[in-house]
Write a protein that holds these residues in place. Sequence first.
Motif, PDB file in Angstrom:
ATOM      1  N   ILE A 231       0.700  -1.208  -0.005  1.00  0.00           N
ATOM      2  CA  ILE A 231       0.092  -0.258   0.102  1.00  0.00           C
ATOM      3  C   ILE A 231       0.887   1.252  -0.060  1.00  0.00           C
ATOM      4  N   PRO A 232       0.704   2.175  -0.893  1.00  0.00           N
ATOM      5  CA  PRO A 232       1.600   3.343  -0.910  1.00  0.00           C
ATOM      6  C   PRO A 232       1.350   4.145   0.318  1.00  0.00           C
ATOM      7  N   ALA A 233       2.268   5.032   0.725  1.00  0.00           N
ATOM      8  CA  ALA A 233       2.241   5.568   2.158  1.00  0.00           C
ATOM      9  C   ALA A 233       1.179   6.688   2.107  1.00  0.00           C
ATOM     10  N   GLU A 234       0.941   7.320   0.997  1.00  0.00           N
ATOM     11  CA  GLU A 234      -0.061   8.319   1.259  1.00  0.00           C
ATOM     12  C   GLU A 234      -1.615   7.773   1.492  1.00  0.00           C
ATOM     13  N   LYS A 235      -1.679   6.310   1.567  1.00  0.00           N
ATOM     14  CA  LYS A 235      -2.875   5.724   2.153  1.00  0.00           C
ATOM     15  C   LYS A 235      -2.999   5.185   3.462  1.00  0.00           C
ATOM     16  N   ILE A 236      -1.739   5.531   4.175  1.00  0.00           N
ATOM     17  CA  ILE A 236      -1.567   4.983   5.307  1.00  0.00           C
ATOM     18  C   ILE A 236      -1.621   6.084   6.411  1.00  0.00           C
ATOM     19  N   GLU A 237      -2.446   5.912   7.286  1.00  0.00           N
ATOM     20  CA  GLU A 237      -2.403   7.199   8.239  1.00  0.00           C
ATOM     21  C   GLU A 237      -2.415   6.659   9.773  1.00  0.00           C
ATOM     22  N   ILE A 238      -1.946   7.613  10.639  1.00  0.00           N
ATOM     23  CA  ILE A 238      -1.923   7.261  11.826  1.00  0.00           C
ATOM     24  C   ILE A 238      -2.883   7.797  12.835  1.00  0.00           C
ATOM     25  N   ILE A 239      -3.885   7.201  13.712  1.00  0.00           N
ATOM     26  CA  ILE A 239      -4.380   7.833  14.627  1.00  0.00           C
ATOM     27  C   ILE A 239      -4.028   7.495  15.816  1.00  0.00           C
ATOM     28  N   ILE A 240      -4.229   8.584  16.982  1.00  0.00           N
ATOM     29  CA  ILE A 240      -3.926   8.030  18.508  1.00  0.00           C
ATOM     30  C   ILE A 240      -5.341   7.398  19.187  1.00  0.00           C
ATOM     31  N   HIS A 241      -5.219   6.404  19.720  1.00  0.00           N
ATOM     32  CA  HIS A 241      -6.113   5.560  20.294  1.00  0.00           C
ATOM     33  C   HIS A 241      -5.773   5.219  21.482  1.00  0.00           C
ATOM     34  N   PRO A 242      -5.685   6.144  22.811  1.00  0.00           N
ATOM     35  CA  PRO A 242      -4.968   5.785  23.893  1.00  0.00           C
ATOM     36  C   PRO A 242      -5.281   4.507  24.537  1.00  0.00           C
ATOM     37  N   GLN A 243      -6.702   3.780  24.308  1.00  0.00           N
ATOM     38  CA  GLN A 243      -6.960   2.791  25.032  1.00  0.00           C
ATOM     39  C   GLN A 243      -6.491   1.375  24.392  1.00  0.00           C
ATOM     40  N   SER A 244      -5.753   1.515  23.415  1.00  0.00           N
ATOM     41  CA  SER A 244      -5.283   0.273  22.600  1.00  0.00           C
ATOM     42  C   SER A 244      -6.233  -0.946  22.549  1.00  0.00           C
ATOM     43  N   ILE A 245      -7.420  -0.562  22.039  1.00  0.00           N
ATOM     44  CA  ILE A 245      -8.200  -1.762  22.112  1.00  0.00           C
ATOM     45  C   ILE A 245      -8.691  -2.136  20.599  1.00  0.00           C
ATOM     46  N   ILE A 246      -8.711  -1.077  19.732  1.00  0.00           N
ATOM     47  CA  ILE A 246      -8.564  -1.439  18.156  1.00  0.00           C
ATOM     48  C   ILE A 246      -7.057  -1.298  17.958  1.00  0.00           C
ATOM     49  N   HIS A 247      -6.820  -2.446  17.238  1.00  0.00           N
ATOM     50  CA  HIS A 247      -5.377  -2.443  16.919  1.00  0.00           C
ATOM     51  C   HIS A 247      -4.934  -1.805  15.625  1.00  0.00           C
ATOM     52  N   SER A 248      -5.863  -1.673  14.886  1.00  0.00           N
ATOM     53  CA  SER A 248      -5.871  -1.173  13.405  1.00  0.00           C
ATOM     54  C   SER A 248      -7.252  -1.128  12.685  1.00  0.00           C
ATOM     55  N   MET A 249      -7.294  -0.280  11.623  1.00  0.00           N
ATOM     56  CA  MET A 249      -8.467  -0.329  10.868  1.00  0.00           C
ATOM     57  C   MET A 249      -8.163  -0.126   9.188  1.00  0.00           C
ATOM     58  N   VAL A 250      -9.077  -0.599   8.603  1.00  0.00           N
ATOM     59  CA  VAL A 250      -9.016  -0.388   6.961  1.00  0.00           C
ATOM     60  C   VAL A 250     -10.230   0.222   6.542  1.00  0.00           C
ATOM     61  N   GLU A 251     -10.213   1.580   5.856  1.00  0.00           N
ATOM     62  CA  GLU A 251     -11.300   1.921   5.360  1.00  0.00           C
ATOM     63  C   GLU A 251     -11.384   1.409   3.837  1.00  0.00           C
ATOM     64  N   PHE A 252     -12.386   1.105   3.277  1.00  0.00           N
ATOM     65  CA  PHE A 252     -12.580   0.656   1.971  1.00  0.00           C
ATOM     66  C   PHE A 252     -13.170   1.582   1.168  1.00  0.00           C
ATOM     67  N   MET A 253     -13.157   1.692  -0.439  1.00  0.00           N
ATOM     68  CA  MET A 253     -13.809   2.313  -1.122  1.00  0.00           C
ATOM     69  C   MET A 253     -15.410   3.010  -1.101  1.00  0.00           C
ATOM     70  N   ASP A 254     -16.079   1.998  -0.455  1.00  0.00           N
ATOM     71  CA  ASP A 254     -17.566   2.246  -0.368  1.00  0.00           C
ATOM     72  C   ASP A 254     -17.549   2.931   1.133  1.00  0.00           C
ATOM     73  N   GLY A 255     -16.629   3.190   1.505  1.00  0.00           N
ATOM     74  CA  GLY A 255     -16.845   4.015   2.902  1.00  0.00           C
ATOM     75  C   GLY A 255     -17.109   3.213   4.296  1.00  0.00           C
ATOM     76  N   SER A 256     -17.071   1.788   3.999  1.00  0.00           N
ATOM     77  CA  SER A 256     -16.941   0.757   4.980  1.00  0.00           C
ATOM     78  C   SER A 256     -15.733   0.601   5.785  1.00  0.00           C
ATOM     79  N   VAL A 257     -15.751   0.595   6.984  1.00  0.00           N
ATOM     80  CA  VAL A 257     -14.449   0.659   7.778  1.00  0.00           C
ATOM     81  C   VAL A 257     -14.601  -0.717   8.444  1.00  0.00           C
ATOM     82  N   LYS A 258     -13.312  -1.599   8.515  1.00  0.00           N
ATOM     83  CA  LYS A 258     -13.286  -2.868   9.385  1.00  0.00           C
ATOM     84  C   LYS A 258     -12.035  -2.467  10.496  1.00  0.00           C
ATOM     85  N   ALA A 259     -12.603  -2.794  11.626  1.00  0.00           N
ATOM     86  CA  ALA A 259     -11.448  -2.677  12.801  1.00  0.00           C
ATOM     87  C   ALA A 259     -11.333  -4.134  13.245  1.00  0.00           C
TER      88      ALA A 259
END
Length: 384
Positions: A231-259
């Motif tokens: 995946i190119p770098a411009e499609k990789i973002e960082i978000i602070i999530h202090p609880q460390s419950i969600i370990h990462s997410m992927v957003e798809f073209m249709d707006g759906s997000v899987k965590a």
Amino acid sequence: MKKKIIILGSTGSIGTNTIEVIEKNKRDFQIVGITAGKNVKLLAEQAKKIKPKYIGIADKRNVEWFTKNYDEKENYLLFSGENGLKEIIEECEADLVINGLVGAVGLIPTLKALERRIPVALANKETMVIGGEMVSELAKKNKTEIFPVDSEHSAIWQCLIGESIEDIKRIILTASGGPFFEKDFEELDCVTVEEALNHPNWKMGKKITVDSSTMMNKGFEVIEARWLFGIPAEKIEIIIHPQSIIHSMVEFMDGSVKAQMGFPDMRIPIQYALTFPKRENAQWNRLDFDKINELTFLSPDLKKFPCISLAYKSLEMGGTMPAVLNAANETAVSLFLEKKIRFTHIPIAIEKAINEHKAVKNPNLKDLLESDQWARNYVKEIFV
Ligand SMILES: NC(=O)c1ccc[n+]([C@@H]2O[C@H](COP(=O)([O-])OP(=O)(O)OC[C@H]3O[C@@H](n4cnc5c(N)ncnc54)[C@H](OP(=O)(O)O)[C@@H]3O)[C@@H](O)[C@H]2O)c1
């Protein structure tokens, strides 16, 4: 038939967690090899229990102590010194290598395993930072899998099952923010080693804990994700999530997000990398949604944590630059842990090394190793 496993770095945080996971899944796995850097006392204890065929000790000076204290009748092969890790992979009979080494030393054993078409469960993110392109191309060419162990990459991997790479809008890497997330920029200049080692959510080795406090760890994970998932770098973002419950997410073209969520416990991604594509029952802590009051998200402060931008910059410059990023960071973190430099000197040293280095395009292994060595010397010289 049991899967034969070699654990590189069995004495570390990932290594000891892996042994624990395998002890609970003895029916399916057999540890045939373990390796240590310096901690031969723990290595000997592990060897007495596991009786592995292959044993590695990085520091030759520790071999004598080990052989005196591990006088098992069982036959074993001992590998040591600079080439020990390479040789153990060249000679072993294994179905999977767990790379739980810390630092640049993890690159060559990963390459050797992939050359021999032995799949790798990869915790050693420095492998992908230094040689991500080379490693992913070799894995592809030899049709040999790399199973992510890092919790964020395990999360992305799990979110991508059944999906197509072309449908990804962005990858969202979550970060706890580390111990200094609430501190002001001005306060960072005088934080101590002890404070940097006090991670709020994860218990890990010292180097990655400091990397989490500077957020270089997240920068490294961007580079790791770039090469693991193509995946190119411009499609990789960082978000602070202090609880460390969600370990990462992927957003798809249709707006759906899987965590992918779970209790912050490295045994979960380690076990998944071992048992994939199956899941095994486990007894460890689980998420209790009654006790989770909130899940919060914030953008990272790039001024406070310049290592994030330095990682993106090195990835963009490409070639040998990420190897310089990594080596400059490793050297500066060691100096900080030895209390020879201040916390805020870490990004300064890395930036200087990046600005000074002329990246070699399409590097071979020799170029990568030479750039690594150059950056180590350069950073040491800055602080003499
Ligand atoms: N810990 C985590 O929860 C976690 C999570 C995600 C990713 N990771 C990644 O996993 C890797 C390992 O992290 P860790 O926290 O497990 O580190 P760690 O606790 O410091 O363990 C590192 C292991 O590597 C060995 N080692 C160190 N230097 C060596 C050398 N020059 N030659 C051979 N072996 C050497 C150590 O041996 P001795 O101790 O015997 O010297 C130890 O077995 C890192 O890349 C880290 O970023 C870790």
